[in-house]
Design a protein around this motif. Structure first.
Motif: not given
Length: 914
Positions: A325, A329, A332-333, A754-755, A825, A851, A854, A857
């Motif tokens: 996880e 993340k 993706q960032q 995920n976003v 998400t 995705d 992830l 939350n």
């Protein structure tokens, strides 16, 4: 001089000194190589000067033209054994005299390599041993089948490992054993375009089972001993041929191979230790690793309890490790910030604090072995410096090695400080060589000589040809090859060659002189400060420069020159020989997208590793898109169908009655029947502990045309179903099909990820279930081929005829359209719709499944009672998803339907533990 390896009937293996069982797997007879392989020969020429080498090359061309029936294997052997190796050298790999003539006449830069020992003298041979991530089923298969010394060591190691593994490692490495038919790559002597898919081979056992054995090989308790054995056997093969290392360096697991070769561990002890180590690691939770184009200091602020620095491979090349996880993340960032990164094919968070859980039992295990001081100097991963006898023999050192950051960049810097080093990567792939070439310390030396033993898994070149090229190019640098040891198992004849071949004047018909693009005499007496980076690169490439020949090649050359920071790159210069690695490939893919408005997968760079090859596939795709666009324009001007079809630009929409009497709109009967059988008859989303009750809240993620929503509505009275479908055409069909549902149906024309973002979605109108945010047409085609074969095996009579037209069918099924789609998400949907609970989260999203998870939350996980996911097991995703769900409190069951046997497609069922 010349070198050749021939496996025709007049060249037999001498097995008197080797037990017969060393050449037999599962009671099979040794391979009759003449049935499978053409002879491969490495012609080696030399002369006293550069101009003399050109004349000798031309003389050989004329001689072969005048004597086309000559036994080229004996010619090669004669040139090798009866000629002194002079300073100016040239090699060419070929199958026969005709190929040799063609390559030498044109000085083919993909086949002909030249150098001078005055320019490339070396004093130190370094073997480099890679770690996990490059392994693949059938790696070094041709060597196993046909190279006795390599095969001997593979079998010996496999026998030692049997009691520890409970299986014969060869059954995983080489599922077909000694009799595996070679693929169509066998006769491809260059690292050019990937060979087209062979349907007949696909229908055979080897290809069908590849994915099954790949999954097995990627288990860390199998992968680690397998990689050790391959690298150890390769090292023994090179040393038997006279290529012996003075120094060693390994990457992660590779350090165990160096310790074994250096005498710290016996072979038996090293194999036992590697297996026991891997078995301890296998007990740990799954993890992930990410290669990032940032420095250690730049990454420091991003490190957390869940993310640590696993390796430093260069000033701007690092690896982080952590939970699935957390790594996803971070990935993706980084992508959002435009930073190149790529997940590594691995099962666990190696070289991280996660490993500390097994550190004590591992140190105790190491303490049970007899460790001796190294007899060959090698570099420590822990310090990046020369390992000391005290460190090598200290069990606590190996505990640190298990848990601490790999300081590979420091190790490479230490090696570049040596006098005239030459690097040979001993294992699958070319990653370590690329890292060495990209290290800034390489610019401080006169020469950058870095070579590889095996191609990567994407490369369609014959392994034998690859090895022969490497051996020949080592010889070009002045490395001494023990040719007599190489020929010990063969019987060749010496030919009486005319002396004029080696005279420094032209004989016979005058041939246009092909000058070397690199005047090696320019480098005499020059030191590293006087020698430019461009000249160093050309020394390592050892081929002639060829300029771009069209606009596409020119555009790609400019991209490569920008990314590699070089002033001149030829169209046949190899990506890996230039120092390319995955993060550089990501930059190239990004630039190609900007330049050509064309997305290509990362694998396209690895499989087409020269500008010429890459330009060819891009040009072909641009041409194909142009034709498709023109055809669509013609069709759009004459459409006269019902409104829905016109609006969606999707032909052949039909009304269809399912077997249970429900009437729907669909487009593809075969696909709809498959969906119906899976969902309504086999209840694929309602098994293995998954239960549905009246009033349940259900998320149908990847709803397609709505069959699961219809199933859930029928099975579960008063249900509330949230159905998500990103493709506009499919969403409109979904909307029509669910309009008569009895429950509360909420439709969303978006995907989940995920976003929150918008992105491109590839839609296949004739195979909508394969549509994806991560399209890979060749992979999807291969999966369909396997499914069709499984259907035939299951007794579907009509499939016999269908298989005759597989390629035509697949071409039609994978005509595509692209849409820009919205992604949200799960937690965003929960918040926007005030969702208190999700009784079933069904996910079928063609490689976006991780995705979706992830995008949940931490404070929303407790709301989800059950999850069913179709998982595409790429880069160990099945273990990653399973580990993530276990960590969130679910009991997990994994299953593969018989229809998907030998694909990478699995179903995963997760039920929250009370």
């Amino acid at each position: 001089m010349s070198f050749s390896k021939d496996f025709s009937n007049n060249s037999q293996l001498n097995t008197d000194e080797i037990e017969t069982n060393l050449f037999v797997t599962n009671s099979e007879s040794p391979v009759d190589s003449s049935d499978f392989y053409k002879s491969i020969h490495l012609l080696v020429l030399s002369a006293e000067t550069e101009s003399a080498l050109e004349i000798v090359s031309n003389n050989i061309v004329e001689f072969l033209k005048q004597n086309p029936e000559i036994n080229i294997a004996d010619l090669a052997y004669t040139l090798q054994t009866n000629r002194q190796a002079l300073n100016y050298r040239r090699i060419v790999v070929c199958h026969n005299a005709e190929e040799a003539v063609c390559a030498l006449t044109t000085r083919d830069p993909q086949r002909v390599f030249s150098s001078s020992t005055q320019a490339t003298s070396y004093s130190t041979m370094a073997f480099m041993f890679p770690g996990l991530g490059e392994q693949y089923v059938n790696m070094a298969l041709q060597l196993y089948q046909l190279e006795p010394d390599f095969r001997k060591h593979i079998i010996h190691c496999s026998e030692i490992l049997k009691p520890h593994l409970g299986l014969d490692l060869r059954d995983v490495l080489y599922p077909q054993g000694a009799k595996a038919e070679p693929s169509s790559q066998t006769n491809n002597l260059t690292s050019g375009m990937a060979v087209g898919f062979n349907l007949r081979q696909m229908l055979g056992r080897t290809q069908v089972e590849t994915d099954v054995y790949t999954a097995k090989l990627n288990q860390t308790d199998i992968a680690q001993p397998a990689l050790f054995v391959i690298e150890y056997a390769l090292a023994q093969m090179w040393m038997a041929w006279g290529i012996k290392p003075q120094i060693l360096i390994g990457y992660s697991l590779g350090e165990y191979v160096t310790a074994c070769l250096a005498g710290v561990l016996s072979l038996e002890d090293a194999l036992t230790l590697v297996v026991r180590r891997s078995q301890l690691i296998q007990q740990l939770p799954a993890g992930a690793m990410l290669a990032v184009s940032l420095s250690e200091s730049e990454l420091e602020p991003m490190l957390t309890e869940d993310i640590c620095l696993s390796a430093v491979n260069g000033p701007t090349l690092s690896v982080v490790a952590g939970s699935v996880e957390a790594i996803a993340k971070l990935e993706q960032q980084l992508i959002n910030n435009g930073i190149a990164c790529r997940q590594i094919q691995t099962s666990h968070a190696f070289h991280s604090p996660v490993m500390e859980a097994i550190m004590a039992p591992f140190i105790e295990l190491v303490n049970s072995f007899d460790l001796k001081p190294p007899e060959i100097p090698y570099i420590s991963n822990v310090t990046g410096k020369w390992i000391t006898a005290a460190e090598a023999t200290d069990p606590h050192y190996w505990g640190k090695h298990l848990c601490q950051t790999v300081r590979f960049a420091d190790g490479i810097e230490t090696l570049w400080q040596l006098s005239h080093p030459i690097f040979l990567e001993v294992g699958p792939g070319q990653t370590l060589g690329s890292i060495a070439l990209q290290h800034p310390a390489s610019t401080n030396v006169t020469q950058q000589l870095v070579f590889s033993s095996l191609p990567n898994s994407y490369n369609q070149q014959s392994e034998f040809a690859f090895v022969f090229n490497t051996l020949g190019r080592l010889w070009l640098t002045g490395v001494s090859v023990n040719w007599s040891k190489f020929y010990v198992d063969q019987h060749r004849s010496t030919l009486p060659l005319p002396t004029y071949l080696f005279e420094h004047q032209q004989k016979g018909v005058e041939i246009e002189k092909k000058e070397l693009s690199l005047n090696t005499s320019d480098f005499k007496e020059q030191n590293s400060s006087q020698l430019g980076q461009q000249q160093r690169i050309r020394l390592n490439l050892q081929n002639n420069y060829l300029a771009p020949r069209d606009n596409v090649e020119q555009e790609i050359v400019e991209i490569w020159q920008q990314v590699f920071k070089l002033d001149q790159i030829g169209v046949y210069d190899n990506f890996f020989s230039l120092g390319g690695h995955s993060l550089i490939a990501i930059q190239i893919v990004s630039q190609i997208k900007k330049k050509f408005s064309k997305e290509i997968p990362l694998s396209a760079i690895f499989a087409n590793s020269t500008v010429a090859d890459l330009a060819k596939i891009i040009a072909e795709n641009l041409s194909k898109e142009s034709k498709t666009s023109n055809q669509e324009n013609l069709e759009s001007s004459s459409i006269n169908s019902f409104q829905l079809e016109h609006e969606l630009q999707v032909p052949n929409l039909l009304t269809y009655q399912l077997a249970n009497g429900i009437e729907i709109i669909h487009q593809n009967k075969a696909e709809t029947d498959h969906f119906y059988e899976d969902i309504f008859e086999h209840k694929v989303y309602a098994k293995n502990g998954i239960t549905l009750y009246p009033g349940d809240y259900i998320f149908d993620v990847g709803a397609n045309i709505g069959l699961f929503t219809l199933f859930a509505d029928k099975e579960c009275s008063d249900a509330t179903i949230y159905a998500f479908e990103p493709s506009p055409p499919t969403f409109s069909i979904l909307k029509a099909n669910t309009s008569k549902c009895k429950g509360k149906i909420k439709l969303f024309n978006c995907g989940l990820s995920n976003v929150n973002k918008t992105t491109k979605f590839t839609f296949y109108p004739n195979s909508s279930g394969m549509s994806s945010f991560y399209p890979n047409e060749e992979e999807e085609k291969q999966n369909l081929r396997i499914i069709m074969l499984n259907q035939q095996k299951a007794g579907m009579v009509e499939m016999e005829q269908v298989l005759q037209y597989t390629e035509e069918l697949l071409e039609e099924r994978f005509k595509s359209k692209t849409f820009t789609c919205e992604l949200k998400t799960v937690s965003e949907i929960i918040r926007e719709n005030n969702v208190d609970r999700i009784d079933l989260l069904k996910i079928d999203v063609q490689k976006s499944e991780l995705d979706v998870l992830l995008g949940i939350n931490q404070n929303d996980w407790h709301k989800i009672r059950q999850i069913v996911i179709e998982v595409h097991n790429e880069a160990n995703r099945l273990d990653q998803v399973s580990s993530l769900l276990n960590s969130k409190g679910y009991s997990v069951v994994t299953e593969q339907d018989s229809l998907y046997t030998a694909t990478n497609i699995y179903n995963l069922y997760a039920v929250r533990v009370p």
